[in-house]
Design a protein around this motif. Structure first.
Motif, mmCIF file in Angstrom:
data_model
loop_
_atom_site.group_PDB
_atom_site.id
_atom_site.type_symbol
_atom_site.label_atom_id
_atom_site.label_comp_id
_atom_site.label_asym_id
_atom_site.label_seq_id
_atom_site.Cartn_x
_atom_site.Cartn_y
_atom_site.Cartn_z
ATOM 1 N N ALA A 170 0.794 -1.261 -0.059
ATOM 2 C CA ALA A 170 -0.202 -0.146 0.055
ATOM 3 C C ALA A 170 0.860 1.366 -0.088
ATOM 4 C CB ALA A 170 -0.998 0.043 1.094
ATOM 5 N N VAL A 171 1.781 1.279 0.897
ATOM 6 C CA VAL A 171 2.799 2.645 0.771
ATOM 7 C C VAL A 171 3.448 2.540 -0.515
ATOM 8 C CG1 VAL A 171 4.644 3.597 2.028
ATOM 9 C CG2 VAL A 171 3.013 2.255 3.507
ATOM 10 N N GLY A 172 4.089 1.442 -0.844
ATOM 11 C CA GLY A 172 4.450 1.437 -2.231
ATOM 12 C C GLY A 172 3.731 2.222 -3.265
ATOM 13 N N ARG A 173 2.594 1.873 -3.387
ATOM 14 C CA ARG A 173 1.689 2.084 -4.360
ATOM 15 C C ARG A 173 1.319 3.578 -4.150
ATOM 16 N NH1 ARG A 173 -3.677 -1.002 -3.979
ATOM 17 N NH2 ARG A 173 -4.431 0.415 -5.394
ATOM 18 N N ALA A 174 1.327 4.006 -3.081
ATOM 19 C CA ALA A 174 1.123 5.609 -2.695
ATOM 20 C C ALA A 174 2.264 6.463 -2.924
ATOM 21 C CB ALA A 174 0.771 5.801 -1.357
ATOM 22 N N VAL A 175 3.567 5.786 -2.833
ATOM 23 C CA VAL A 175 4.680 6.626 -3.297
ATOM 24 C C VAL A 175 4.875 6.656 -4.754
ATOM 25 C CG1 VAL A 175 7.467 6.346 -3.314
ATOM 26 C CG2 VAL A 175 5.876 5.955 -1.232
ATOM 27 N N ALA A 176 4.562 5.556 -5.467
ATOM 28 C CA ALA A 176 4.409 5.486 -6.924
ATOM 29 C C ALA A 176 3.519 6.456 -7.726
ATOM 30 C CB ALA A 176 4.184 4.015 -7.402
ATOM 31 N N GLY A 195 -3.690 3.988 -6.484
ATOM 32 C CA GLY A 195 -2.735 4.429 -5.506
ATOM 33 C C GLY A 195 -2.630 5.741 -4.686
ATOM 34 N N VAL A 196 -3.539 6.628 -5.322
ATOM 35 C CA VAL A 196 -3.691 7.868 -4.391
ATOM 36 C C VAL A 196 -4.244 7.728 -2.968
ATOM 37 C CG1 VAL A 196 -4.542 10.150 -4.389
ATOM 38 C CG2 VAL A 196 -3.477 9.193 -6.633
ATOM 39 N N LEU A 197 -5.255 6.817 -3.024
ATOM 40 C CA LEU A 197 -5.707 6.515 -1.799
ATOM 41 C C LEU A 197 -6.028 5.015 -1.607
ATOM 42 C CD1 LEU A 197 -7.289 7.119 1.043
ATOM 43 C CD2 LEU A 197 -9.397 7.260 -0.330
ATOM 44 N N THR A 198 -5.324 4.430 -0.456
ATOM 45 C CA THR A 198 -5.550 2.964 -0.497
ATOM 46 C C THR A 198 -6.049 2.729 1.022
ATOM 47 O OG1 THR A 198 -3.238 2.703 0.129
ATOM 48 C CG2 THR A 198 -3.870 2.183 -2.072
ATOM 49 N N VAL A 199 -6.699 1.583 1.368
ATOM 50 C CA VAL A 199 -7.008 1.286 2.668
ATOM 51 C C VAL A 199 -6.602 -0.033 2.978
ATOM 52 C CG1 VAL A 199 -9.236 0.980 3.983
ATOM 53 C CG2 VAL A 199 -9.210 2.118 1.663
ATOM 54 N N LEU A 200 -6.217 -0.090 4.288
ATOM 55 C CA LEU A 200 -5.665 -1.248 5.012
ATOM 56 C C LEU A 200 -6.615 -1.545 6.341
ATOM 57 C CD1 LEU A 200 -1.939 -0.480 5.323
ATOM 58 C CD2 LEU A 200 -3.094 -2.094 3.679
ATOM 59 N N ASP A 201 -6.877 -2.966 6.413
ATOM 60 C CA ASP A 201 -7.609 -3.211 7.662
ATOM 61 C C ASP A 201 -6.628 -3.485 8.708
ATOM 62 O OD1 ASP A 201 -10.309 -3.124 6.664
ATOM 63 O OD2 ASP A 201 -9.857 -4.817 5.299
ATOM 64 N N ALA A 212 9.152 3.527 6.715
ATOM 65 C CA ALA A 212 10.209 4.650 6.303
ATOM 66 C C ALA A 212 9.771 5.368 5.198
ATOM 67 C CB ALA A 212 11.763 4.076 5.923
ATOM 68 N N ALA A 213 8.757 4.894 4.605
ATOM 69 C CA ALA A 213 8.370 6.005 3.265
ATOM 70 C C ALA A 213 7.188 6.777 3.531
ATOM 71 C CB ALA A 213 8.023 4.970 2.295
ATOM 72 N N VAL A 214 6.505 6.657 4.901
ATOM 73 C CA VAL A 214 5.597 7.489 5.365
ATOM 74 C C VAL A 214 5.948 8.857 5.883
ATOM 75 C CG1 VAL A 214 3.686 7.840 7.178
ATOM 76 C CG2 VAL A 214 3.797 5.535 5.836
ATOM 77 N N ASP A 215 5.343 9.965 5.308
ATOM 78 C CA ASP A 215 5.828 11.037 5.558
ATOM 79 C C ASP A 215 5.123 11.932 6.698
ATOM 80 O OD1 ASP A 215 8.106 11.805 3.274
ATOM 81 O OD2 ASP A 215 6.158 11.011 2.284
ATOM 82 N N VAL A 216 3.874 11.598 6.821
ATOM 83 C CA VAL A 216 2.882 12.078 7.657
ATOM 84 C C VAL A 216 2.115 11.190 8.422
ATOM 85 C CG1 VAL A 216 1.035 13.947 8.267
ATOM 86 C CG2 VAL A 216 2.766 14.203 6.414
#
Length: 469
Positions: A36-42, A185-191, A204-208
């Motif tokens: 999920a984070v990788g998709r957000a970064v991409a 990838g702009v918005l993803t959801v995790l349970d 490490a790739a999360v900024d906020v």
């Protein structure tokens, strides 16, 4: 890369009114969080380059879709958390309004220029921070998520959203609906529960990391962010006081106290958690408050009654009753309520207590249930001093006919929001900074756009002419 391995056992969700199973989710582990984070970064670079107007247009379209399914979201919310349907519907509609608000504000968010040399240009330009982890609570799952997600999206950030494990279906339904208007990838959801949130917060790739929830979770997030450098926005709950001054109408004050203590079963971030009542009106106030409490019933059945849904689950009910039982054992008196009812569900009655001491846990900690603990004080000054003597700093309310007292109170109370003569309310677009154990950073309003962006100062001078021999 994340390394901790959470418990991946399925999470079962029960309707807190009936104890019936209404769903089951599998929590995300390290691989799902990384994906999920990788998709957000991409997706980040392209979304950041998207014009503010186009980003706002997508969010505005999403708002309309949320408004169209508000009743569905309310039913999901009610079945997962027990929130009364009308309140849940109001939360879903508020979410749509919040997205619309940020769709309007996003394109207007701008930097400023600085006065320097005539030949130079100096700019302070806001830009997206990157990947925002939005970790949201169960007590108002749609409206809170809309605020954090909406502000992040219109400022060019990408978002990974983890809704509470106590309201995963309504959280996912809302986020998936918003995501359907956005690039992949702009918005993803995790349970998931706390372990999944910990993986996301420490990535490490999360900024906020933007979190609304418990103090314990907020502390863990802050510790994780200290290791990654991520910016942290925290609303950790509070222990909000209500001061009832001498000279107020005690019946009116009791109505305010009941609303602040019992709305959504006392499960509101800014619920009234402790009441300091002047001795001059205490007897009438307590009698009126006890009468008000009897009007808050599990299911509305007559004119003048108000819906008091169940607590979110039996674990929360045990927490609430432990505070009440400890106070009663310490000499407090229950005017109404104070006992666990028989039958299915996680219901707890609207409760009024008096005879409290400052050291009792029900005074010192957030109870988060339909309990109105009243401490009688000899003066306004004593009530204010005891209200201030607390490490939390979310909100406070003062009911007083004396504007000098109101002025003194709002200056002395170390909280983000002070309400004078109304327990709830406020103009649209309001924002405040919690203090102490209650968190840090602005939530909601135009100021949240500032929190979601980083300002870069740019100094530009002309290049001198090339020297030619």
């Amino acid at each position: 890369m994340t390394t901790a391995v959470p418990d991946l056992a399925d999470i079962e969700i029960r309707d807190p009114a009936t104890d019936e199973v209404v769903g089951c989710v599998r929590p995300a582990g390290p691989e799902q969080v990384d994906d999920a984070v990788g998709r957000a970064v991409a997706a980040g670079a392209a979304w950041a380059r998207t014009s503010p107007a186009d980003r706002a247009g997508a969010v505005k379209d999403a708002a309309a879709a949320v408004r169209a399914v508000a009743e569905e979201l309310a039913r999901l919310n009610e079945s997962e958390t027990g929130r009364p349907y009308d309140d849940a519907l109001g939360g879903a509609l508020a979410a749509a309004g919040t997205l619309e608000q940020y769709a309007e504000l996003g394109p207007l968010h701008r930097g400023r220029s600085l006065q320097g040399n005539w030949s130079a240009t100096d700019l302070m330009v806001p830009g997206p921070r990157g990947v925002v982890a939005a970790i949201t609570p169960w007590n108002d799952p749609v409206a809170v998520a809309a605020g954090l997600i909406g502000a992040a999206l219109v400022t060019g950030n990408t978002v990974v959203h983890k809704p509470s494990e106590r309201s995963p279906h309504v959280g996912r339904r809302f986020a998936d609906l918003v995501a359907s208007f956005l690039p992949d990838g702009v918005l993803t959801v995790l349970d998931g529960a706390g372990p999944t949130g910990a993986l996301l917060s420490a990535h490490a790739a999360v900024d906020v990391v933007a979190h609304v929830g418990s103090i314990a979770a907020g502390r863990a997030i802050a510790e994780a962010a200290a290791g990654t450098g991520a910016k942290v926005l925290l609303e950790n709950g509070g222990n909000d006081p209500l001061i009832v001054d001498d000279g107020v109408d005690p019946v009116w004050a009791a109505g305010q106290a009941a609303l602040g203590s019992y709305a959504n079963g006392g499960q509101v971030c800014v619920s009234v958690e402790r009441i300091y009542c002047h001795a001059g009106v205490a007897d009438e106030f307590l009698a009126a408050l006890a009468e008000e409490a009897t009007r808050w019933v599990y299911r509305p059945s007559a004119e003048g009654e108000k819906a008091l849904g169940p607590l979110v689950d039996r674990r929360q009910r045990e927490h609430v009753h432990a505070h009440v039982a400890e106070a009663l054992q310490g000499g407090a008196v229950a005017h109404v309520g104070g006992a666990v009812p028989d039958g299915a569900g996680a219901f707890y009655p609207a409760t009024v207590l008096s005879g409290l001491t400052p050291q009792m846990r029900i005074v010192r900690e957030e109870t988060f249930g339909p309990v109105a603990p009243v401490r009688v004080v000899d003066s306004f000054e004593q009530g204010l001093a005891e209200a201030v003597d607390d490490p939390h700093g979310l909100a406070a309310t003062v009911l007083t006919p004396d504007m000098a007292h109101a002025q003194e109170a709002w200056r002395a109370l170390r909280v983000g929001t002070v309400k004078v003569n109304a327990v709830f309310g406020g103009a649209p677009g309001g924002a405040a900074e919690p203090r102490g154990l209650s968190g840090t950073g602005f939530g909601y309003g135009p100021e949240l756009l500032d929190e979601m962006t980083a300002t870069k100062t740019v100094h530009v001078e002309p290049c001198p002419p090339r020297h030619r021999p």
